[in-house]
Design an enzyme around this catalytic site. Structure first.
Site, PDB file in Angstrom:
ATOM      1  N   SER A  27      -2.478 -12.464 -59.477  1.00 15.93           N
ATOM      2  CA  SER A  27      -2.930 -12.561 -58.103  1.00 15.93           C
ATOM      3  C   SER A  27      -1.986 -11.957 -57.066  1.00 15.93           C
ATOM      4  CB  SER A  27      -3.177 -14.027 -57.750  1.00 15.93           C
ATOM      5  OG  SER A  27      -1.971 -14.765 -57.865  1.00 15.93           O
TER       6      SER A  27
ATOM      7  N   LYS B  52       3.927 -12.841 -50.230  1.00 17.80           N
ATOM      8  CA  LYS B  52       2.545 -13.159 -50.630  1.00 17.80           C
ATOM      9  C   LYS B  52       1.970 -14.218 -49.696  1.00 17.80           C
ATOM     10  CE  LYS B  52       0.069 -14.604 -54.859  1.00 17.80           C
ATOM     11  NZ  LYS B  52       0.274 -14.941 -56.289  1.00 17.80           N
TER      12      LYS B  52
ATOM     13  N   SER C 284       0.991 -14.113 -62.535  1.00 15.02           N
ATOM     14  CA  SER C 284       0.599 -13.398 -61.317  1.00 15.02           C
ATOM     15  C   SER C 284       1.657 -12.507 -60.701  1.00 15.02           C
ATOM     16  CB  SER C 284       0.118 -14.389 -60.266  1.00 15.02           C
ATOM     17  OG  SER C 284      -1.216 -14.720 -60.532  1.00 15.02           O
TER      18      SER C 284
END
Ligand code: GLN
Length: 463
Positions: free
Chosen positions: A142, A67, A166
Site C-alpha cells: 500500500s 505516507k 507494504s
C-alpha cells in the site's frame, strides 16, 4: 535527486541551498504529474520554498515524503479514505517528530491503498498512483505513493508503513530500497492502526545507506507506544560486507509459479554474493504456505476492531442529521471503500461468537509456526535469508481488481517476515523487460545492523 549523503555534503559545503533541493523536487513532481497518465504520488504536497530555521541535524534540509496514514500537523491525514476526509491530526506521529527534529522537511503526504489495505494503491479514493517505470502498471502498495515519489526522483526517501509487505513490495515494483524494521523498533504512535500486532513504520529510499540513516532517525523507544523497544539502536557505518556470511535460500520461496525472469535475477544475485565471499546454503521454511491465510485472518480480525473507532463521533467525516444513532454509524461507515469493508466484514465474522477458536486461534498457531521456522534457520548459523520480494514484477493497473485472492498472492513472500516480526529489506536486483525486480533479505529479530551490512554488500556487488 541524489542520495541523502551527497545532498548533505553539497549543503554543507554551500554548493547548494535547501531551496535548490526543493526546486529540483518541484520540477521532478511536475514531470511526474504531466501527461495523460500522471504518476500522482501525493495526496497533498507543499514543495514551495521555505524559510529554513534549522540548519543542523542528520537530515538538515532534506525533503522527505510521508505516507498518508502517518499523522502530521501541517497536512491532513486521510488514509486514502473518504471517512477521514478533511481530518488533520492535532499531533505529529513520533516518527515525523523525529524527522523534523533531525532537520528534515516534510514535503507531502503520499497516496496509499485505503488504510493500508491493498497491494497496488488502486484502493485509494484519491485515484491510482502509477509506476514511474511504466505508467500502465501499478507501483505496488500500500505504500505505492512513497515508492513512486522516491523512484520518480522527487524525494531521496519517504516513510511508508508495513503490515504485510507494504514497504517491500512497492519498493520492489518501483526499483527502490524498502526496509521493514523489527516489530517494536519504531514507535507506532501516530501511525493510524490497521493491524496493531503487525504494523510498523518503514523507510523507502534510493540506497541502503539512506534507508539506514532515516531508520536510525525514526527508531527507538517512545513512551507513547508500549510495544516500542528500549533496545540499543544498531550501529551501522554504511559499509557493506558479505565476506564470511552465510546466506540461506529457502526452496519455498522459489515455487513453480515464480516468474522466470525474477528467478534468474535471483540466481545472478546469489552468484554475486558468493563471489564476494558469502556461503550460500539451502534452508527450509516449511510453514510458509500457511502465512497468507493466517495473515488475512489475524489482520482482518485486528482491523475490524481498530476501525470501529471511525463511527462518525470521534474522527473525520460524520453523516449529516442522521435520524437515529444507528443511522449515524451506518451512514458514516458506508464511506469505507470496498476492500476495507471486505476486511471489516471478514474480521467481524471471524471474531463473532463460536468462530474464535476455529479460525483466529488456528491462525495464531500458524503464525507461531512461521515464526519458529525463522528462529530455527537463524539458530543454525544463517546470517540472512535471501528470496525474491515478489513472485513477479509490477502488474497492470486493473489486473487484479475484483479478484482479491489473486491480489493477496503478490504478498506471499513478504507476509511471513511480518508475521514473525523480523526485519526485512527489499533492494533492486535488476530489470525484467524494463520492469524493476526486487530481492529480499531477512535477518533475525533486532539484527538490523547485520541486515544493512549484508544488503549494502549486495548493493555494491550488483553495481
Ligand atoms: N498488501 C497487504 C494487505 O493487503 C499488506 C498491506 C500492508 O502491509 N499494509 O494487507
Amino acid at each position: 535527486m541524489q542520495p541523502i549523503a551527497s545532498l548533505a555534503r553539497s549543503l554543507h559545503s554551500g554548493a547548494i541551498a535547501p531551496d535548490d533541493i526543493l526546486r529540483e523536487a518541484a520540477l521532478a513532481l511536475a514531470v511526474a504529474d504531466s501527461g495523460p497518465d500522471p504518476i500522482h504520488p501525493f495526496i497533498q504536497s507543499n514543495l514551495t520554498e521555505r524559510s529554513f530555521i534549522r540548519a543542523t541535524g542528520a537530515l538538515a534540509g532534506i525533503p522527505i515524503a510521508v505516507k498518508d496514514n502517518i499523522a502530521t500537523v501541517d497536512f491532513p491525514t486521510t488514509c486514502g479514505s473518504r471517512i477521514l476526509e478533511g481530518y488533520t491530526s492535532p499531533f505529529d506521529a513520533t516518527a515525523v517528530k523525529r524527522l523534523r527534529a533531525a532537520g528534515a522537511v516534510i514535503v507531502g503526504k503520499t497516496n496509499l491503498d485505503e488504510f493500508g489495505m491493498g497491494s497496488s494503491t488502486e484502493y485509494s479514493v484519491f485515484g491510482v498512483t502509477r509506476n514511474p517505470h511504466d505508467r500502465s502498471r501499478v507501483p505496488g502498495g500500500s505504500s505505492g505513493g512513497s515508492a513512486a515519489a522516491v523512484a520518480a526522483g522527487i524525494v531521496p526517501a519517504a516513510l511508508g508503513s508495513e503490515t504485510g509487505g507494504s514497504v517491500r513490495q512497492p519498493a520492489a515494483f518501483c526499483g527502490v530500497v524498502g526496509l521493514r524494521p523489527t516489530y517494536g523498533r519504531v514507535s507506532r504512535s501516530g501511525l493510524i492502526a490497521f493491524a496493531s500486532s503487525l504494523d510498523q513504520v518503514g523507510v523507502l529510499a534510493r540506497t541502503v545507506a539512506d534507508a539506514a540513516l532515516v531508520q536510525s532517525v525514526v527508531a527507538g523507544h517512545d513512551q507513547r507506544d508500549s510495544t516500542s523497544s528500549r533496545r540499543q539502536l544498531p550501529e551501522f557505518d554504511g559499509d557493506g560486507d558479505l565476506d564470511g556470511t552465510v546466506i540461506g535460500v529457502p526452496g519455498e520461496y522459489f515455487p513453480d509459479h515464480l516468474d522466470p525472469g525474477v528467478r534468474s535475477l535471483c540466481r545472478a544475485a546469489l552468484r554475486r554474493m558468493e563471489a564476494c565471499g558469502a556461503t550460500i546454503r539451502e534452508v527450509s521454511l516449511p510453514h510458509t504456505r500457511l502465512a497468507i491465510t493466517a495473515y488475512h485472518v489475524i489482520a482482518g480480525a485486528e482491523a475490524s476492531s481498530n476501525l470501529a473507532r471511525f463511527d462518525g463521533v470521534r474522527y473525520g467525516a460524520s453523516a449529516i442529521d442522521p435520524p437515529t444513532p444507528g443511522d449515524l454509524y451506518e451512514l458514516t461507515r458506508a464511506r469505507f471503500g470496498p476492500e476495507v469493508k471486505r476486511r471489516i466484514l471478514l474480521g467481524t465474522h471471524l471474531l463473532s461468537h463460536g468462530h474464535g477458536s476455529a479460525h483466529y486461534q488456528r491462525a495464531q498457531k500458524a503464525r507461531a509456526l512461521v515464526s519458529l521456522d525463522f528462529d530455527y534457520v537463524f539458530a543454525s548459523g544463517v546470517d540472512a535469508i535471501f528470496t525474491p520480494t515478489t513472485p513477479a514484477p509490477a502488474f497492470r493497473i486493473g489486473e487484479h481488481i475484483g479478484d482479491p485472492a489473486s491480489m493477496y498472492g503478490s504478498d506471499e513472500f513478504t507476509v511471513p517476515a511480518s508475521l514473525a516480526g523480523v526485519p526485512a529489506l527489499s533492494l533492486p536486483i535488476g530489470f525484467r523487460d524494463g520492469l524493476p525486480v526486487g530481492g529480499q533479505l531477512i535477518c533475525g529479530r533486532w539484527e538490523e545492523a547485520r541486515l544493512m551490512r549484508i544488503a549494502a554488500g549486495l548493493e555494491t556487488a550488483l553495481l
